[in-house]
Design a protein around this motif. Structure first.
Motif, PDB file in Angstrom:
ATOM      1  N   ILE A   1       0.871  -1.169   0.000  1.00  0.00           N
ATOM      2  CA  ILE A   1       0.000   0.000   0.000  1.00  0.00           C
ATOM      3  C   ILE A   1       0.911   1.223   0.000  1.00  0.00           C
ATOM      4  CG2 ILE A   1      -0.210   0.132   2.521  1.00  0.00           C
ATOM      5  CD1 ILE A   1      -3.178   0.916   2.093  1.00  0.00           C
ATOM      6  N   TYR A   2       0.471   2.272  -0.673  1.00  0.00           N
ATOM      7  CA  TYR A   2       1.268   3.486  -0.812  1.00  0.00           C
ATOM      8  C   TYR A   2       0.583   4.639  -0.096  1.00  0.00           C
ATOM      9  CZ  TYR A   2       3.634   0.841  -4.448  1.00  0.00           C
ATOM     10  OH  TYR A   2       4.340  -0.119  -5.132  1.00  0.00           O
ATOM     11  N   LEU A   3       1.385   5.583   0.393  1.00  0.00           N
ATOM     12  CA  LEU A   3       0.816   6.757   1.043  1.00  0.00           C
ATOM     13  C   LEU A   3       1.766   7.935   0.921  1.00  0.00           C
ATOM     14  CD1 LEU A   3       1.371   6.794   4.813  1.00  0.00           C
ATOM     15  CD2 LEU A   3       1.893   4.724   3.565  1.00  0.00           C
ATOM     16  N   ASP A   4       1.209   9.124   1.099  1.00  0.00           N
ATOM     17  CA  ASP A   4       2.028  10.328   0.982  1.00  0.00           C
ATOM     18  C   ASP A   4       1.991  11.181   2.247  1.00  0.00           C
ATOM     19  OD1 ASP A   4      -0.505  11.348   0.856  1.00  0.00           O
ATOM     20  OD2 ASP A   4      -0.252  12.360  -1.061  1.00  0.00           O
ATOM     21  N   ASP A   5       1.708  10.540   3.370  1.00  0.00           N
ATOM     22  CA  ASP A   5       1.673  11.255   4.645  1.00  0.00           C
ATOM     23  C   ASP A   5       2.363  10.410   5.707  1.00  0.00           C
ATOM     24  OD1 ASP A   5       1.117  12.575   7.023  1.00  0.00           O
ATOM     25  OD2 ASP A   5      -0.999  12.887   6.574  1.00  0.00           O
ATOM     26  N   PHE A   6       3.547  10.814   6.069  1.00  0.00           N
ATOM     27  CA  PHE A   6       4.347  10.091   7.064  1.00  0.00           C
ATOM     28  C   PHE A   6       3.560   9.792   8.342  1.00  0.00           C
ATOM     29  CE2 PHE A   6       7.073  10.591  10.850  1.00  0.00           C
ATOM     30  CZ  PHE A   6       7.912   9.512  10.682  1.00  0.00           C
ATOM     31  N   HIS A   7       2.716  10.711   8.742  1.00  0.00           N
ATOM     32  CA  HIS A   7       1.968  10.562   9.995  1.00  0.00           C
ATOM     33  C   HIS A   7       0.838   9.541   9.893  1.00  0.00           C
ATOM     34  CE1 HIS A   7       4.200  13.817  11.748  1.00  0.00           C
ATOM     35  NE2 HIS A   7       3.936  14.565  10.691  1.00  0.00           N
ATOM     36  N   GLN A   8       0.561   9.052   8.714  1.00  0.00           N
ATOM     37  CA  GLN A   8      -0.504   8.064   8.524  1.00  0.00           C
ATOM     38  C   GLN A   8       0.023   6.634   8.375  1.00  0.00           C
ATOM     39  OE1 GLN A   8      -3.873   8.503   8.618  1.00  0.00           O
ATOM     40  NE2 GLN A   8      -3.343  10.521   9.393  1.00  0.00           N
ATOM     41  N   GLU A   9       1.308   6.422   8.603  1.00  0.00           N
ATOM     42  CA  GLU A   9       1.871   5.090   8.399  1.00  0.00           C
ATOM     43  C   GLU A   9       1.123   4.018   9.192  1.00  0.00           C
ATOM     44  OE1 GLU A   9       5.753   2.253   9.155  1.00  0.00           O
ATOM     45  OE2 GLU A   9       5.979   4.398   9.513  1.00  0.00           O
ATOM     46  N   ILE A  10       0.869   4.247  10.453  1.00  0.00           N
ATOM     47  CA  ILE A  10       0.213   3.225  11.277  1.00  0.00           C
ATOM     48  C   ILE A  10      -1.183   2.925  10.754  1.00  0.00           C
ATOM     49  CG2 ILE A  10      -0.705   2.730  13.582  1.00  0.00           C
ATOM     50  CD1 ILE A  10       1.783   4.162  14.715  1.00  0.00           C
ATOM     51  N   ASN A  11      -1.947   3.949  10.398  1.00  0.00           N
ATOM     52  CA  ASN A  11      -3.291   3.710   9.862  1.00  0.00           C
ATOM     53  C   ASN A  11      -3.233   2.895   8.569  1.00  0.00           C
ATOM     54  OD1 ASN A  11      -4.498   5.163  11.919  1.00  0.00           O
ATOM     55  ND2 ASN A  11      -4.416   7.078  10.785  1.00  0.00           N
ATOM     56  N   TYR A  12      -2.283   3.206   7.712  1.00  0.00           N
ATOM     57  CA  TYR A  12      -2.166   2.473   6.454  1.00  0.00           C
ATOM     58  C   TYR A  12      -1.628   1.061   6.673  1.00  0.00           C
ATOM     59  CZ  TYR A  12      -3.531   6.150   3.239  1.00  0.00           C
ATOM     60  OH  TYR A  12      -4.252   7.065   2.530  1.00  0.00           O
ATOM     61  N   ALA A  13      -0.752   0.888   7.632  1.00  0.00           N
ATOM     62  CA  ALA A  13      -0.263  -0.460   7.958  1.00  0.00           C
ATOM     63  C   ALA A  13      -1.413  -1.327   8.461  1.00  0.00           C
ATOM     64  CB  ALA A  13       0.853  -0.382   8.992  1.00  0.00           C
ATOM     65  N   LYS A  14      -2.305  -0.747   9.233  1.00  0.00           N
ATOM     66  CA  LYS A  14      -3.487  -1.487   9.691  1.00  0.00           C
ATOM     67  C   LYS A  14      -4.374  -1.867   8.509  1.00  0.00           C
ATOM     68  CE  LYS A  14      -3.506   0.460  14.320  1.00  0.00           C
ATOM     69  NZ  LYS A  14      -4.180   1.297  15.309  1.00  0.00           N
ATOM     70  N   ARG A  15      -4.520  -0.948   7.546  1.00  0.00           N
ATOM     71  CA  ARG A  15      -5.293  -1.249   6.340  1.00  0.00           C
ATOM     72  C   ARG A  15      -4.635  -2.385   5.553  1.00  0.00           C
ATOM     73  NH1 ARG A  15      -6.424   4.309   3.263  1.00  0.00           N
ATOM     74  NH2 ARG A  15      -7.203   2.825   1.727  1.00  0.00           N
ATOM     75  N   LEU A  16      -3.316  -2.389   5.493  1.00  0.00           N
ATOM     76  CA  LEU A  16      -2.583  -3.443   4.798  1.00  0.00           C
ATOM     77  C   LEU A  16      -2.828  -4.791   5.458  1.00  0.00           C
ATOM     78  CD1 LEU A  16      -0.504  -4.287   2.638  1.00  0.00           C
ATOM     79  CD2 LEU A  16       1.294  -3.665   4.283  1.00  0.00           C
ATOM     80  N   LEU A  17      -2.753  -4.838   6.780  1.00  0.00           N
ATOM     81  CA  LEU A  17      -3.010  -6.084   7.494  1.00  0.00           C
ATOM     82  C   LEU A  17      -4.458  -6.525   7.302  1.00  0.00           C
ATOM     83  CD1 LEU A  17      -2.036  -8.355   9.316  1.00  0.00           C
ATOM     84  CD2 LEU A  17      -2.569  -6.901  11.290  1.00  0.00           C
ATOM     85  N   ASP A  18      -5.400  -5.608   7.389  1.00  0.00           N
ATOM     86  CA  ASP A  18      -6.812  -5.951   7.153  1.00  0.00           C
ATOM     87  C   ASP A  18      -7.016  -6.533   5.764  1.00  0.00           C
ATOM     88  OD1 ASP A  18      -7.492  -5.085   9.694  1.00  0.00           O
ATOM     89  OD2 ASP A  18      -8.252  -3.129   9.007  1.00  0.00           O
ATOM     90  N   TYR A  19      -6.367  -5.943   4.769  1.00  0.00           N
ATOM     91  CA  TYR A  19      -6.469  -6.449   3.397  1.00  0.00           C
ATOM     92  C   TYR A  19      -5.972  -7.899   3.329  1.00  0.00           C
ATOM     93  CZ  TYR A  19      -5.463  -7.200  -1.517  1.00  0.00           C
ATOM     94  OH  TYR A  19      -5.415  -7.740  -2.782  1.00  0.00           O
ATOM     95  N   CYS A  20      -4.833  -8.158   3.961  1.00  0.00           N
ATOM     96  CA  CYS A  20      -4.271  -9.517   3.949  1.00  0.00           C
ATOM     97  C   CYS A  20      -5.221 -10.505   4.613  1.00  0.00           C
ATOM     98  CB  CYS A  20      -2.910  -9.529   4.640  1.00  0.00           C
ATOM     99  SG  CYS A  20      -1.630  -8.634   3.740  1.00  0.00           S
ATOM    100  N   LYS A  21      -5.801 -10.117   5.732  1.00  0.00           N
ATOM    101  CA  LYS A  21      -6.736 -11.001   6.436  1.00  0.00           C
ATOM    102  C   LYS A  21      -7.993 -11.251   5.613  1.00  0.00           C
ATOM    103  CE  LYS A  21      -5.330  -9.865  11.154  1.00  0.00           C
ATOM    104  NZ  LYS A  21      -5.724  -9.213  12.425  1.00  0.00           N
ATOM    105  N   MET A  22      -8.560 -10.184   5.025  1.00  0.00           N
ATOM    106  CA  MET A  22      -9.792 -10.321   4.244  1.00  0.00           C
ATOM    107  C   MET A  22      -9.592 -11.190   3.007  1.00  0.00           C
ATOM    108  SD  MET A  22     -11.658  -6.554   4.506  1.00  0.00           S
ATOM    109  CE  MET A  22     -11.017  -6.170   2.930  1.00  0.00           C
ATOM    110  N   ASN A  23      -8.380 -11.215   2.477  1.00  0.00           N
ATOM    111  CA  ASN A  23      -8.093 -11.985   1.269  1.00  0.00           C
ATOM    112  C   ASN A  23      -7.370 -13.296   1.565  1.00  0.00           C
ATOM    113  OD1 ASN A  23      -8.953 -10.285  -1.183  1.00  0.00           O
ATOM    114  ND2 ASN A  23      -8.023  -8.821   0.236  1.00  0.00           N
TER     115      ASN A  23
END
Length: 115
Positions: free
Chosen positions: A57-79
């Motif tokens: 997953i890609y992002l352009d806001d350093f402060h959102q890394e944790i939120n996006y990492a959670k989205r990445l893990l959720d994606y892996c679990k859902m799939n």
């Protein structure tokens, strides 16, 4: 790296590792940093990041890394993807010359997976 007199070009594309167990528990305490190097890098003891299947997953806001990492893990679990290695946060580009952005970065978050 400065003590070993390595060229500054190696400071580009830096990132961090988070071990698999901490990623799965969502404990964001990184324990290793890295830089990408070429085949002519003088150091003999380097870690190779294995090729394979990665969920990204890609992002352009350093402060959102944790939120996006959670989205990445959720994606892996859902799939129904199995996490099979350490989480990597890679800085693809950084431009910190403007005052209005504390850290203007483009990041790739990735984790090796298997089906």
């Amino acid at each position: 790296m400065i003590a070993h007199h390595y060229p500054q070009i190696y400071y580009c594309n830096a990132g961090t590792f988070l071990n698999k167990e901490r990623f799965l528990k969502q404990e964001f305490i990184s324990d290793r940093i890295f830089v990408f190097v070429d085949d002519h890098f003088p150091e003999k003891e380097i870690q190779v990041i294995e090729n394979g299947m990665y969920a990204c997953i890609y992002l352009d806001d350093f402060h959102q890394e944790i939120n996006y990492a959670k989205r990445l893990l959720d994606y892996c679990k859902m799939n129904h993807l199995t996490i099979c290695g350490d989480y990597i946060c890679e800085v693809l580009s950084e431009l910190s010359i403007f005052d209005h952005h504390e850290r203007s970065m483009f990041l790739r978050l990735q984790v090796p997976v298997s089906f």
